[in-house]
Design an enzyme around this catalytic site. Structure first.
Site, PDB file in Angstrom:
ATOM      1  N   GLU A 153      24.085 -28.655-101.019  1.00 41.20           N
ATOM      2  CA  GLU A 153      23.215 -27.962-102.637  1.00 41.20           C
ATOM      3  C   GLU A 153      23.165 -26.613-102.877  1.00 41.20           C
ATOM      4  O   GLU A 153      22.399 -25.434-102.734  1.00 41.20           O
ATOM      5  CB  GLU A 153      21.228 -27.845-102.632  1.00 41.20           C
ATOM      6  CG  GLU A 153      21.332 -28.954-102.799  1.00 41.20           C
ATOM      7  CD  GLU A 153      20.009 -29.626-102.516  1.00 41.20           C
ATOM      8  OE1 GLU A 153      19.141 -28.373-102.057  1.00 41.20           O
ATOM      9  OE2 GLU A 153      19.229 -30.670-103.547  1.00 41.20           O
ATOM     10  N   GLU A 312      20.113 -38.187-103.216  1.00 44.37           N
ATOM     11  CA  GLU A 312      18.557 -37.659-102.363  1.00 44.37           C
ATOM     12  C   GLU A 312      17.352 -37.948-103.602  1.00 44.37           C
ATOM     13  O   GLU A 312      17.149 -37.086-104.993  1.00 44.37           O
ATOM     14  CB  GLU A 312      18.565 -35.908-102.699  1.00 44.37           C
ATOM     15  CG  GLU A 312      19.289 -36.002-101.295  1.00 44.37           C
ATOM     16  CD  GLU A 312      18.923 -33.986-100.389  1.00 44.37           C
ATOM     17  OE1 GLU A 312      18.004 -33.241-100.618  1.00 44.37           O
ATOM     18  OE2 GLU A 312      19.973 -33.419-100.071  1.00 44.37           O
ATOM     19  N   GLU A 360      10.051 -29.614 -92.475  1.00 42.42           N
ATOM     20  CA  GLU A 360       9.981 -30.818 -93.755  1.00 42.42           C
ATOM     21  C   GLU A 360       8.954 -32.012 -93.459  1.00 42.42           C
ATOM     22  O   GLU A 360       9.245 -32.976 -94.046  1.00 42.42           O
ATOM     23  CB  GLU A 360      11.356 -31.351 -94.220  1.00 42.42           C
ATOM     24  CG  GLU A 360      12.063 -29.738 -94.989  1.00 42.42           C
ATOM     25  CD  GLU A 360      13.022 -30.327 -95.706  1.00 42.42           C
ATOM     26  OE1 GLU A 360      13.330 -30.216 -96.970  1.00 42.42           O
ATOM     27  OE2 GLU A 360      13.811 -30.769 -95.274  1.00 42.42           O
ATOM     28  N   PHE A 362       6.292 -32.926 -93.213  1.00 40.09           N
ATOM     29  CA  PHE A 362       5.032 -34.163 -94.769  1.00 40.09           C
ATOM     30  C   PHE A 362       5.741 -34.026 -95.479  1.00 40.09           C
ATOM     31  O   PHE A 362       5.202 -34.092 -96.432  1.00 40.09           O
ATOM     32  CB  PHE A 362       3.590 -32.568 -94.993  1.00 40.09           C
ATOM     33  CG  PHE A 362       3.108 -31.996 -93.661  1.00 40.09           C
ATOM     34  CD1 PHE A 362       2.576 -33.252 -92.692  1.00 40.09           C
ATOM     35  CD2 PHE A 362       3.017 -31.418 -92.976  1.00 40.09           C
ATOM     36  CE1 PHE A 362       1.934 -32.553 -91.569  1.00 40.09           C
ATOM     37  CE2 PHE A 362       2.787 -30.401 -91.733  1.00 40.09           C
ATOM     38  CZ  PHE A 362       1.942 -31.980 -91.460  1.00 40.09           C
TER      39      PHE A 362
HETATM   40  C1  GAL Z   1      16.531 -30.924-100.580  1.00 37.36           C
HETATM   41  C2  GAL Z   1      17.357 -30.836 -99.887  1.00 37.36           C
HETATM   42  C3  GAL Z   1      17.237 -31.252 -98.246  1.00 37.36           C
HETATM   43  C4  GAL Z   1      15.466 -31.074 -98.094  1.00 37.36           C
HETATM   44  C5  GAL Z   1      14.712 -31.918 -99.696  1.00 37.36           C
HETATM   45  C6  GAL Z   1      13.438 -31.821 -99.438  1.00 37.36           C
HETATM   46  O1  GAL Z   1      17.320 -29.904-101.651  1.00 37.36           O
HETATM   47  O2  GAL Z   1      19.107 -30.977 -99.971  1.00 37.36           O
HETATM   48  O3  GAL Z   1      17.636 -30.620 -96.940  1.00 37.36           O
HETATM   49  O4  GAL Z   1      15.428 -30.110 -97.856  1.00 37.36           O
HETATM   50  O5  GAL Z   1      15.541 -31.111-100.573  1.00 37.36           O
HETATM   51  O6  GAL Z   1      13.047 -32.109-100.491  1.00 37.36           O
END
Ligand code: GAL
Length: 673
Positions: A153, A312, A360, A362
């Protein structure tokens, strides 16, 4: 042109970020067993693993990753392998503290989260090239390798650095783009407030100033910061292409407008082999499935209409918003298949196994803390089966009805300080126009203002403050050639350097709209104006009004009150074989719908009134057939008319006439013929 797909992936992508380094090795066996059970086809590995792969400068520990990739391969799971360059190790920053980015206020960030990177820093660049080279040499022809995933990102959480090496890099960039200091003076209008430079060496990044700085400088800095990140992406990509030929290279975008605003995805879309995107629902009280559809359409558009992959999203709640509700039963599948309907070749998640530690823990995952005896896991397994059944849609393309113009450069310019009203929000206009089109059941392609628009009967411009003369000429040619255009206020005002186009507003669009704007007259909070039309409903506007002077355009609605009373508010201009509409105030959903309804008639787009609100119907087609996706976001069973009979892929049932789509469900029909 053959489409790029992850090497060796023969189904839709289904899986998630897999972080085995957070778990003892005995858990890995359970992971691959459960991945099989869920029908996982691909996982993303190693995105943040630099510190473990290179524990000391030049010392590598690839053993664990070898074992992970071999295990995944044994179990038939393809790998999207990360280059870990979004997470340089602590030892790197000890040696090179100046690689940490600096804010506009001159504060250097610390190590301890992720993506704290100055993209101009030469030591960072060298170290990133090095680890990428070592990974490519080691895994470039690994049988599990399907896709390279560079960095993570770009653009978030740090969109620009303001340190001294960025200052030097910015000057080099200015020389390359503008040539001379005089050209910079001209482009930035430095005669204003005595900002004139006599040498490029005098120029700095737009750091904190006592009052508002030079807007063109700020805009160029956005471009520079974006280009600098892209240089680093291209550097890594080229290493991977050289050492791992035949394996496509991507980096995960975040096209949802609120989630990353610092990257010009039109430019990035041209650099990746395959567009991939991350999308998270924003819980702000609005209809999240509309925002999702918009992000998916934008992603497909930056991919040039080609298939892309959702890399994702979340199985349920996230953990970084003020309040993070769980997804309702069925919502995860609906979200996933909505992306597929709009061109994604699968649905992947952050992350496979929910973390026990770290920031992260949760955030939901495919395999929750509670393990397999959970609702989320059962829905994950079900989704795996659905995606398996949908494999035939691979390679088909989403059909769109309407184009919406979008340009990140315009957005950046629009958001600079000291505009006529801080209540005008380009993002809000884009959202609202999109929502009205969504509710008319029209599928949207986004387009760059200078792109060929001829295949779209209707083109909508929600708010494009910055428009080049070339873009203006493009729109004029489009309308003269028979297109229908709808333009919102405060569009076509400035050129690429935020200089007002010569003559009356809107400089880039005067001809095509057949009008000029003498003055902007924004409204105060809570103030509204009434718009009337002899033969139609009254409308109401807020935030913005204008003194519009028709010069060929006919008024359709006029202001009935306020400072602009009696003046045209919404106009229509016949030009050549087409029509251009102009909306000079902020209309809400209903008002915009009335205007877009008229424009759709001009464009010959028939209403799709038979479809209920929040029942989304999208088509993908190609040599592999035509697929109708029907997504019911409501709590009521719905019926969707089918123009031909077909086979529903999730139930295997034949469908004809009216397709039943139960509340909350999705149906995908392969149409006969
Ligand atoms: C994204 C990120 C991931 C994780 C995810 C959590 O933006 O690429 O690594 O952090 O958010 O929502």
């Amino acid at each position: 042109m053959p489409e790029t797909t992850p090497r060796g992936l023969t189904r839709l992508a289904f899986g998630g970020d897999y972080n085995p380094e957070q778990w003892p090795e005995d858990v890995w066996r359970e992971d691959v067993r459960l991945m099989r059970e869920a029908g996982v086809t691909m996982v993303s590995v190693g995105i943040f693993s630099w510190a473990l792969l290179e524990p000391a400068p030049g010392e590598y520990d690839f053993g664990w990753l070898d074992r992970v990739l071999d295990l995944l391969h044994e179990h038939g799971v393809r790998v999207d392998l990360g280059t870990p360059t979004a997470a340089p190790p602590a030892w790197f920053y000890r040696a090179h503290p100046e690689a940490l980015p600096v804010t506009e206020q001159g504060v250097r960030h610390e190590f301890g989260s992720r993506a704290a990177i100055c993209h101009s820093n030469a030591d960072y660049r060298a170290a990133a090239a090095h680890i990428t080279t070592r990974l490519a040499e080691r895994y470039g022809d690994h049988p599990a390798l399907a896709l390279w995933h560079v960095h993570n990102e770009y653009g978030v959480p740090v969109s620009a650095c303001y340190c001294d090496s960025c200052a030097a890099h910015f000057r080099r960039w200015l020389r390359a783009v503008h040539g001379t200091v005089d050209a910079v003076n001209e482009a930035w209008g430095t005669a204003f407030w005595g900002q004139h430079y006599t040498d490029l060496e005098q120029i700095n990044p737009p750091r904190a100033t006592p009052t508002v700085g030079n807007p063109a400088q700020a805009l160029d800095y956005r471009r520079f910061a974006d280009a600098t990140m892209r240089e680093n992406f291209v550097m890594e990509r080229d290493v991977l292409h050289r050492l791992s030929p035949g394996v496509p290279v991507t980096t995960n975008f975040m096209t949802a407008l609120s989630q990353c605003d610092s990257v010009d995805y039109w430019a990035w879309g041209r650099e990746v082999d395959l567009v991939t995107n991350d999308h998270y629902l924003i819980t702000d009280g609005r209809r999240t499935h509309v925002n999702l559809a918009m992000a998916a359409d934008l992603t497909r558009s930056v991919a040039g209409g080609a298939p892309w992959i959702l890399l994702e999203h979340s199985t349920s709640g996230v953990n970084w918003q003020p309040r993070n509700p769980a997804k309702a039963p069925g919502q995860m599948a609906r979200n996933s298949l909505a992306h597929v309907a709009r061109g994604s070749e699968g649905a992947m998640f952050f992350q496979w196994r929910q973390s026990r530690r770290g920031a992260e823990k949760f955030h939901s995952a495919m395999l929750p803390h509670g393990g397999t005896d959970t609702r989320v896991w059962r829905e994950v397994v079900e989704l795996g089966a659905s995606l398996d059944a949908l494999a035939p849609v691979r390679g088909t393309r989403t059909e769109a009805d309407v184009a919406v113009l979008w340009d990140w450069h315009s957005w950046w310019a629009q958001n600079l300080a000291w505009r006529p009203s801080e209540d005008h929000d380009a993002r809000e206009r884009a959202d609202t126009f999109y929502e009205v089109l969504y509710d008319r059941h029209l599928t949207v392609d986004f387009a760059h203002p200078e792109a060929d628009l001829s295949r779209h009967p209707l083109v909508v411009v929600p708010a494009l403050y910055l428009m080049t003369e070339a873009a203006g000429a493009n729109l004029r040619g489009y309308v003269e050639g028979g297109g229908t255009l709808v333009v919102s206020y405060f569009s076509g005002i400035v050129d690429a350097h935020d200089a007002v186009h010569a003559g009356a507003h809107p400089g880039a669009l005067r001809d095509v709209l057949g009008l000029t704007v003498e003055e902007f007259s924004p409204l105060l909070p809570g103030e509204t104006v009434r718009l009337t039309r002899p033969d139609g409903p009254d409308l109401s506007g807020d935030v913005w009004t204008e003194f519009v002077v028709p010069r060929g355009a006919e008024p359709v609605w006029s202001y009935a009150d306020g400072l602009t009373a009696g003046r045209p508010a919404v106009t229509r201009h016949r030009l050549g074989a087409g029509t251009a509409w102009y909306v000079s105030t902020r209309l809400g959903h209903e008002g915009l719908d009335a205007v877009l309804g008229r424009a759709a008639e001009d464009a010959g787009i028939a209403p799709r009134a038979e479809l209920p609100r929040d029942v989304e119907v999208v088509r993908r087609s190609g040599t592999g057939g035509t697929y109708l996706f029907a997504l019911n976001h409501t709590a009521t069973d719905a019926k969707v008319p089918l123009e031909t009979s077909g086979t529903e892929l999730l139930t295997g049932e034949r469908a004809a006439g009216r397709l039943a789509v139960p509340a909350g469900a999705v149906r995908v029909v392969r149409l006969d013929g």
